[in-house]
Design an enzyme around this catalytic site. Structure first.
Site, PDB file in Angstrom:
ATOM      1  N   ASP A 105      42.771  42.144  39.179  1.00  0.00           N
ATOM      2  CA  ASP A 105      41.847  43.222  39.560  1.00  0.00           C
ATOM      3  C   ASP A 105      40.706  42.601  40.341  1.00  0.00           C
ATOM      4  OD1 ASP A 105      43.482  44.824  37.916  1.00  0.00           O
ATOM      5  OD2 ASP A 105      42.280  44.310  36.162  1.00  0.00           O
ATOM      6  N   ASP A 159      46.097  56.192  31.939  1.00  0.00           N
ATOM      7  CA  ASP A 159      44.979  55.388  31.449  1.00  0.00           C
ATOM      8  C   ASP A 159      44.437  56.028  30.184  1.00  0.00           C
ATOM      9  OD1 ASP A 159      45.406  53.907  33.693  1.00  0.00           O
ATOM     10  OD2 ASP A 159      43.462  54.324  34.633  1.00  0.00           O
TER      11      ASP A 159
END
Length: 240
Positions: free
Chosen positions: A129, A8
């Site tokens: 998500d 990330d």
């Protein structure tokens, strides 16, 4: 099952967030490309990259570290975060990404996802998500009234390569994945599903492998950085 080590990216660094909170970022490596090479040398078959800044900005922000990763590694990589138009999709694929992940735009402009999937077969994934079962967009900052299952079903016949399903409440929390919800989603659609969020032990990976649904793979981040999961052991487990 494929194990996708996660990198990330925030402000050019490899970080992990706690439940998607940008103010709760832990920096694990100032050189994301070096981190990617560590994963590759351990034997991973794929890399999972996320442009966290890009997810909020709505356009690529961490392009430089992504390009550095693509230059140094030879395994396929998928990227999500801030990819919301055909031009950006095409640019990234030309730069060597194996797959782009479309999240926010999957809710706001599903026709674009279908157009991209048709134009680039096997190279477009949908990122779903969810927080408490409902999809969140724009870096998980915006709640919607769309359920994860309803969103997945919109792309059933679109030629999407995969769905990356993340339970936001589990992400970075080292509390285990939402195996039940992931398995339910995988059984409800024919699109390959990748589990994400909370994978923090070999036992978690075994549970996903044994969940009763044919998952494509699982994404793990913090557990690999913290040493809670040994990447070589995990790869061996999933390939067994």
């Amino acid at each position: 099952m494929i194990l996708y080590p996660a990198i990330d990216l925030k402000d050019g660094q490899a970080v992990r967030l706690f439940k998607g909170d940008m103010d709760k970022a832990t920096v694990f490596n100032d050189d994301p490309a070096a981190q990617a090479m560590e994963f590759v040398e351990a034997g991973c078959d794929w890399l999972h990259l996320v442009d966290l800044n890009g997810a909020f900005a709505g356009a690529p922000v961490n392009a430089a570290p992504v390009e550095a990763i693509l230059e140094r590694t030879k395994v396929p990589a998928q990227l999500g975060g801030g990819i919301r138009d055909m031009a950006t999709i095409e640019t990234w694929l030309k730069k060597g990404l194996a797959r782009v992940i479309l999240g926010t735009v999957a809710v706001e402009d599903p026709a674009l996802v279908k157009q991209a999937a048709a134009a680039f077969p096997g190279q477009v994934a949908v990122g779903i998500d969810a927080r408490n079962g409902f999809v969140a967009t724009k870096g998980w900052a915006t709640e919607t009234e769309v359920t994860a299952l309803d969103l997945a079903r919109r792309f059933e016949d679109a030629g999407v390569a995969a769905i990356i399903y993340t339970d936001i409440n589990r992400d970075g929390a080292m509390q285990g994945p939402n195996t039940e919800a992931t398995a339910d989603l995988a059984r409800a659609v024919s699109i390959p599903v990748i589990a994400s969020g909370g994978v923090s032990s070999l036992a978690d990976l075994q549970a996903l492998k044994d969940c009763g649904a044919a998952l494509n793979g699982a994404i793990s981040g913090r557990a690999l950085y913290d040493g809670a999961i040994d990447l070589r052991e995990a790869l061996a487990l999933l390939k067994a």
